[in-house]
Design an enzyme around this catalytic site. Structure first.
Site, mmCIF file in Angstrom:
data_model
loop_
_atom_site.group_PDB
_atom_site.id
_atom_site.type_symbol
_atom_site.label_atom_id
_atom_site.label_comp_id
_atom_site.label_asym_id
_atom_site.label_seq_id
_atom_site.Cartn_x
_atom_site.Cartn_y
_atom_site.Cartn_z
ATOM 1 N N CYS A 26 31.271 7.495 -2.813
ATOM 2 C CA CYS A 26 31.119 6.657 -3.999
ATOM 3 C C CYS A 26 30.734 5.292 -3.466
ATOM 4 O O CYS A 26 30.961 4.997 -2.300
ATOM 5 C CB CYS A 26 32.435 6.519 -4.769
ATOM 6 S SG CYS A 26 33.014 8.040 -5.538
ATOM 7 N N ARG A 51 24.860 6.200 -2.691
ATOM 8 C CA ARG A 51 26.114 6.853 -2.307
ATOM 9 C C ARG A 51 26.607 7.830 -3.361
ATOM 10 O O ARG A 51 27.535 8.606 -3.106
ATOM 11 C CB ARG A 51 27.192 5.790 -2.047
ATOM 12 C CG ARG A 51 26.850 4.841 -0.937
ATOM 13 C CD ARG A 51 27.953 3.837 -0.749
ATOM 14 N NE ARG A 51 29.151 4.447 -0.224
ATOM 15 C CZ ARG A 51 29.428 4.573 1.063
ATOM 16 N NH1 ARG A 51 28.585 4.135 1.956
ATOM 17 N NH2 ARG A 51 30.544 5.140 1.453
ATOM 18 N N TRP A 100 30.092 9.750 -7.045
ATOM 19 C CA TRP A 100 29.648 11.104 -6.733
ATOM 20 C C TRP A 100 30.847 11.987 -7.066
ATOM 21 O O TRP A 100 31.867 11.945 -6.384
ATOM 22 C CB TRP A 100 29.279 11.214 -5.257
ATOM 23 C CG TRP A 100 28.592 12.489 -4.893
ATOM 24 C CD1 TRP A 100 27.271 12.792 -5.049
ATOM 25 C CD2 TRP A 100 29.190 13.649 -4.299
ATOM 26 N NE1 TRP A 100 27.016 14.062 -4.595
ATOM 27 C CE2 TRP A 100 28.163 14.617 -4.133
ATOM 28 C CE3 TRP A 100 30.487 13.986 -3.906
ATOM 29 C CZ2 TRP A 100 28.393 15.875 -3.583
ATOM 30 C CZ3 TRP A 100 30.712 15.239 -3.359
ATOM 31 C CH2 TRP A 100 29.669 16.166 -3.201
ATOM 32 N N ASN A 126 37.312 5.305 -4.077
ATOM 33 C CA ASN A 126 36.477 6.247 -3.343
ATOM 34 C C ASN A 126 37.424 7.073 -2.492
ATOM 35 O O ASN A 126 38.088 6.537 -1.612
ATOM 36 C CB ASN A 126 35.492 5.480 -2.448
ATOM 37 C CG ASN A 126 34.690 6.393 -1.546
ATOM 38 O OD1 ASN A 126 34.557 7.578 -1.825
ATOM 39 N ND2 ASN A 126 34.155 5.835 -0.476
ATOM 40 N N GLY A 127 37.546 8.365 -2.777
ATOM 41 C CA GLY A 127 38.449 9.198 -1.997
ATOM 42 C C GLY A 127 39.113 10.242 -2.862
ATOM 43 O O GLY A 127 38.723 10.444 -4.018
ATOM 44 N N GLU A 509 13.196 20.044 10.773
ATOM 45 C CA GLU A 509 13.266 18.818 9.971
ATOM 46 C C GLU A 509 12.256 18.875 8.810
ATOM 47 O O GLU A 509 12.557 18.464 7.686
ATOM 48 C CB GLU A 509 13.013 17.596 10.872
ATOM 49 C CG GLU A 509 12.852 16.265 10.173
ATOM 50 C CD GLU A 509 14.073 15.799 9.391
ATOM 51 O OE1 GLU A 509 15.114 16.491 9.401
ATOM 52 O OE2 GLU A 509 13.963 14.749 8.735
ATOM 53 N N LYS A 513 13.387 18.579 4.882
ATOM 54 C CA LYS A 513 12.825 17.578 3.963
ATOM 55 C C LYS A 513 12.312 18.263 2.694
ATOM 56 O O LYS A 513 12.525 17.783 1.586
ATOM 57 C CB LYS A 513 11.659 16.809 4.615
ATOM 58 C CG LYS A 513 12.047 15.812 5.685
ATOM 59 C CD LYS A 513 12.560 14.489 5.160
ATOM 60 C CE LYS A 513 14.042 14.356 5.162
ATOM 61 N NZ LYS A 513 14.806 14.315 6.339
ATOM 62 N N GLU A 516 15.299 19.567 0.455
ATOM 63 C CA GLU A 516 16.113 18.577 -0.250
ATOM 64 C C GLU A 516 15.313 17.773 -1.267
ATOM 65 O O GLU A 516 15.857 17.338 -2.275
ATOM 66 C CB GLU A 516 16.882 17.665 0.713
ATOM 67 C CG GLU A 516 16.068 16.702 1.508
ATOM 68 C CD GLU A 516 16.934 15.810 2.397
ATOM 69 O OE1 GLU A 516 18.072 15.496 2.038
ATOM 70 O OE2 GLU A 516 16.451 15.420 3.484
ATOM 71 N N HIS A 532 10.227 38.242 16.706
ATOM 72 C CA HIS A 532 11.567 38.839 16.726
ATOM 73 C C HIS A 532 12.137 38.958 15.315
ATOM 74 O O HIS A 532 13.339 39.150 15.147
ATOM 75 C CB HIS A 532 12.493 38.020 17.627
ATOM 76 C CG HIS A 532 12.011 37.945 19.042
ATOM 77 N ND1 HIS A 532 12.150 38.985 19.936
ATOM 78 C CD2 HIS A 532 11.334 36.982 19.711
ATOM 79 C CE1 HIS A 532 11.607 38.658 21.092
ATOM 80 N NE2 HIS A 532 11.099 37.434 20.985
ATOM 81 N N LYS A 635 23.789 10.088 -0.197
ATOM 82 C CA LYS A 635 23.330 9.617 1.109
ATOM 83 C C LYS A 635 24.397 9.778 2.195
ATOM 84 O O LYS A 635 24.116 10.268 3.278
ATOM 85 C CB LYS A 635 22.919 8.154 0.987
ATOM 86 C CG LYS A 635 22.371 7.549 2.262
ATOM 87 C CD LYS A 635 20.974 7.997 2.511
ATOM 88 C CE LYS A 635 20.386 7.367 3.757
ATOM 89 N NZ LYS A 635 19.250 8.164 4.230
HETATM 90 O O1 M6R Z 1 24.511 9.426 7.815
HETATM 91 P P1 M6R Z 1 24.254 10.585 8.708
HETATM 92 O O2 M6R Z 1 23.102 10.373 9.620
HETATM 93 O O3 M6R Z 1 25.480 11.038 9.465
HETATM 94 O O4 M6R Z 1 23.848 11.781 7.745
HETATM 95 C C1 M6R Z 1 23.672 13.076 8.263
HETATM 96 C C2 M6R Z 1 23.038 13.969 7.216
HETATM 97 O O5 M6R Z 1 23.846 14.077 6.100
HETATM 98 C C3 M6R Z 1 21.665 13.450 6.791
HETATM 99 O O6 M6R Z 1 20.797 13.323 7.873
HETATM 100 C C4 M6R Z 1 21.031 14.412 5.756
HETATM 101 O O7 M6R Z 1 20.749 15.647 6.352
HETATM 102 C C5 M6R Z 1 19.791 13.772 5.147
HETATM 103 N N1 M6R Z 1 19.894 13.791 3.718
HETATM 104 C C6 M6R Z 1 18.549 14.479 5.504
HETATM 105 O O8 M6R Z 1 17.428 13.876 4.967
#
Ligand code: M6R
Length: 640
Positions: A26, A51, A100, A126-127, A509, A513, A516, A532, A635
């Site tokens: 949050c 967040r 969140w 937050n928690g 990666e 991308k 998500e 394989h 995030k």
């Molecule tokens: O803040 P962090 O780098 O620890 O976050 C790790 C992952 O949650 C973050 O990289 C996530 O996979 C991204 N949304 C990818 O784009």
């Protein structure tokens, strides 16, 4: 390397750690100063919305000493609209929250702030308060009533009761936190105490912003960077009281604690869109600077020196026998990419582990193992737990992090900061290239102290790294081609990504991308693994991105990947090749070729990832999706 330097020679298999806490993400902001609470709170929430964006709310004490609140389910825009329809009077004291949801659905009722003391006190959180049920029963038995399903409201009502008893917000806080189990950042205001915001922190972030005649609190510095660049991180189990002229930090028993001020390295404009259509578009474009700024001051006369590592001592780094990288998501792919460089340059074996897998499988940590965590936010709970586990086991841990004052660096023996500036879009882009850069610098630092590379070899690799920002700038010029491709492919239901060697984590990666951002099924594979199993997925028209190694630098791998391309093309795949400028061998077999500038093989990932980021962003845009705030995500993943 002796056991004395590293702790025990062999570390236990079943260490007992403090119980894991689950912390929803949050965003939290608090303000005391002149009469501009609303502006500060709404601006802070806008910067913290990454967040969580299930609901937002604020509470302000106006000049008449009245507590006014507003809250709405949905994104911050819903709250802004509500404030336009039903304005509230501004004042000098306030708190704001963006949520969140984990505990109670994303409704108006469950949105924060929650009230106590007959609506005279407001609290945000937050928690998760794990023992909220017995506390709620206790309060219900005393005749208190509740309007939401949240654990947070229990804390608000409890705080109200304690305020009634003590008549002081700080004292009431101390009493309440001693009753709470779980993880929390709490902020509260009471209308009888205008000019005062009190906060408490356990297992969840909270940072102070120091102003002139005003002070701030935030989940991270983005909350207040528009107003001040001076900040103080609050430690575990501490309570902070801010007034316009003073900041007091104590432990949960009320004993004063020492704090350390730091300067925020970026300014407010860094966390604005700056004319771009999205934060992601802006952040993709900022990648040359992210790499350049991460290198800045760390390569002197061709030699890499990371000052942050000097406290660890060269002897310690020279004695490392194994490195374990822990990270999640994109950060883990940065780790997987860097593994190749660390092993090649420094000669140290590297294992890359997802933090959550590492933490729960009784990993063997020998005395000469170094744990390296990677986290943009520095708050990812899985990674934090992995770091704590490693250190409680006696291991040394260093972190690669983009956020000053964050928890993971505070829990590490040393930190190498990436200087990507604030990354707001949920999808990580510039942090990724900055993480690889920082890890390559680390690899070269390690290679130097271990004598694994000659000064000439070190200087040559450092020069390659220094050339990357300009090459990324060139790679960004392919954006139009990639955009067109994405528009043609906007109906695509599944996309595959292939890569080999350092191209493999880039394939992973690229797939992440796309998942998500565009909600498309996407998988990344090691090209060598194709026969394989994954080749069975190929059917006519199946789009496959292939990260092609350089024909010059990877002469042994290039023909193998070109063969893979031919194999899948023969089965009807539609090939999109990411290939070095001048690579003629792929041209006859690829439907589309996206060119990247020439670079030494280990540096290609920093270039090959660029079109994949742009492709996912443009395809999501073509589908009309929100690229900055994809569904179901936040995030900072501070939930295990
Ligand atoms: O803040 P962090 O780098 O620890 O976050 C790790 C992952 O949650 C973050 O990289 C996530 O996979 C991204 N949304 C990818 O784009």
């Amino acid at each position: 390397m002796t056991g004395d330097t590293w702790g025990h020679n062999r570390l236990g298999h079943s260490l007992q750690l403090s119980p894991t806490k689950i912390v929803p993400m949050c965003g939290i902001v608090g303000y005391v100063g002149d009469n501009k609470s609303l502006e500060v709170l709404m601006g802070g929430l806008r910067r913290l919305e990454y967040r969580g964006y299930d609901s937002a709310g604020i509470a302000v004490i106006d000049d008449e000493g009245r507590l006014n609140t507003a809250k709405r389910a949905g994104k911050l825009a819903m709250l802004s609209n509500e404030l336009k329809r039903n304005p509230i009077s501004n004042g000098s004291t306030g708190i704001g929250h963006t949520r969140w949801a984990t505990h109670g659905g994303p409704t108006d009722h469950n949105a924060h702030p929650h009230l106590g003391d007959n609506g005279r006190l407001a609290l945000i959180h937050n928690g998760i308060i794990e023992n909220f049920a017995p506390l709620k029963d206790e309060l219900l038995a005393e005749g208190f009533t509740f309007e939401s399903e949240t654990d947070t409201e229990v804390a608000a009502v409890l705080l109200g009761r304690e305020y009634q008893r003590t008549g002081d917000l700080g004292e009431a806080f101390r009493s309440v936190v001693s009753r709470l189990d779980g993880a929390f950042t709490l902020l509260a205001v009471h209308q009888d105490q205008p000019g005062v915001v009190v906060g408490a922190r356990r297992n969840s972030p909270l940072v102070i912003g120091l102003g002139e005649g005003e002070n701030f609190l935030g989940s991270d510095v983005a909350a207040f960077v528009e107003y001040t660049r001076r900040a103080v991180a609050i430690g575990q189990d501490q309570i902070v009281t801010i007034t316009p002229g003073a900041v007091t930090v104590t432990d949960f028993d009320g004993n004063p604690v020492e704090t350390e001020e730091f300067d925020i390295a970026w300014d407010a404009s860094a966390s604005d869109k700056g004319g771009w259509s999205s934060f992601m578009a802006k952040e993709v474009s900022e990648q040359p600077e992210a790499v350049a700024n991460t290198i800045l001051g760390r390569i002197i006369d061709g030699q890499v020196v990371i000052p942050e590592l000097t406290d660890l001592g060269d002897d310690l780094l020279a004695g490392i026998r194994r490195i374990v990288i822990v990270a999640c998501g994109t950060a883990a792919y940065a780790g997987q990419t860097a593994k190749y460089a660390i092993e090649k340059w420094a000669g140290v074996p590297v294992d890359v582990e997802l933090s959550h897998e590492f933490r729960y499988r009784d990993p063997v940590l020998t005395a000469d193992t170094l744990v390296v965590s990677i986290s943009q936010s520095g708050e990812t709970m899985d990674t934090l737990m992995a770091v704590k586990y490693a250190r409680e086991a006696g291991a040394r841990a260093i972190s690669v992090c983009n956020t000053q004052g964050a928890t993971i660096p505070r829990e590490s023996d040393a930190v190498i900061y990436t200087h990507a500036g604030p990354e707001v879009a949920v999808a990580s882009t510039k942090a990724f290239v900055a993480q690889i850069t920082a890890l390559y610098l680390f690899a070269l630092h390690l290679a130097r102290v271990r004598g694994a590379l000659s000064p000439e070899e070190l200087a040559a690799q450092a020069a390659e790294l220094q050339a990357i920002p300009e090459k990324i700038q060139i790679a960004l010029k392919e954006a139009d081609t990639v955009r067109q491709l994405a528009m043609w492919m906007s109906d695509t239901r599944a996309v595959l990504f292939l890569g080999r060697h350092v191209g493999f984590p880039i394939a992973l990666e690229g797939a992440l991308k796309l998942k998500e951002l565009a909600y498309i099924h996407a998988e990344g594979f090691a090209a060598g693994e194709l026969k394989h199993g994954p080749i069975a997925l190929i059917e006519p028209g199946q789009p496959v991105f292939v990260v092609v190694p350089s024909p010059r630098g990877s002469a042994h791998l290039h023909p193998k990947v070109v063969s893979n391309i031919q194999e899948i093309r023969a089965r009807g795949a539609r090939i999109i090749a990411i290939a070095e400028q001048g690579d003629a061998a792929v041209l006859p077999f690829a439907d589309t070729v996206i060119h990247i500038p020439l670079a030494a093989p280990l540096f290609e990932p920093l270039l090959a990832v660029i079109p994949l980021q742009i492709f996912a962003m443009e395809l999501a845009t073509a589908k009309g999706l929100d690229v900055d705030q994809p569904r179901n995500l936040a995030k900072s993943v501070t939930v295990e």
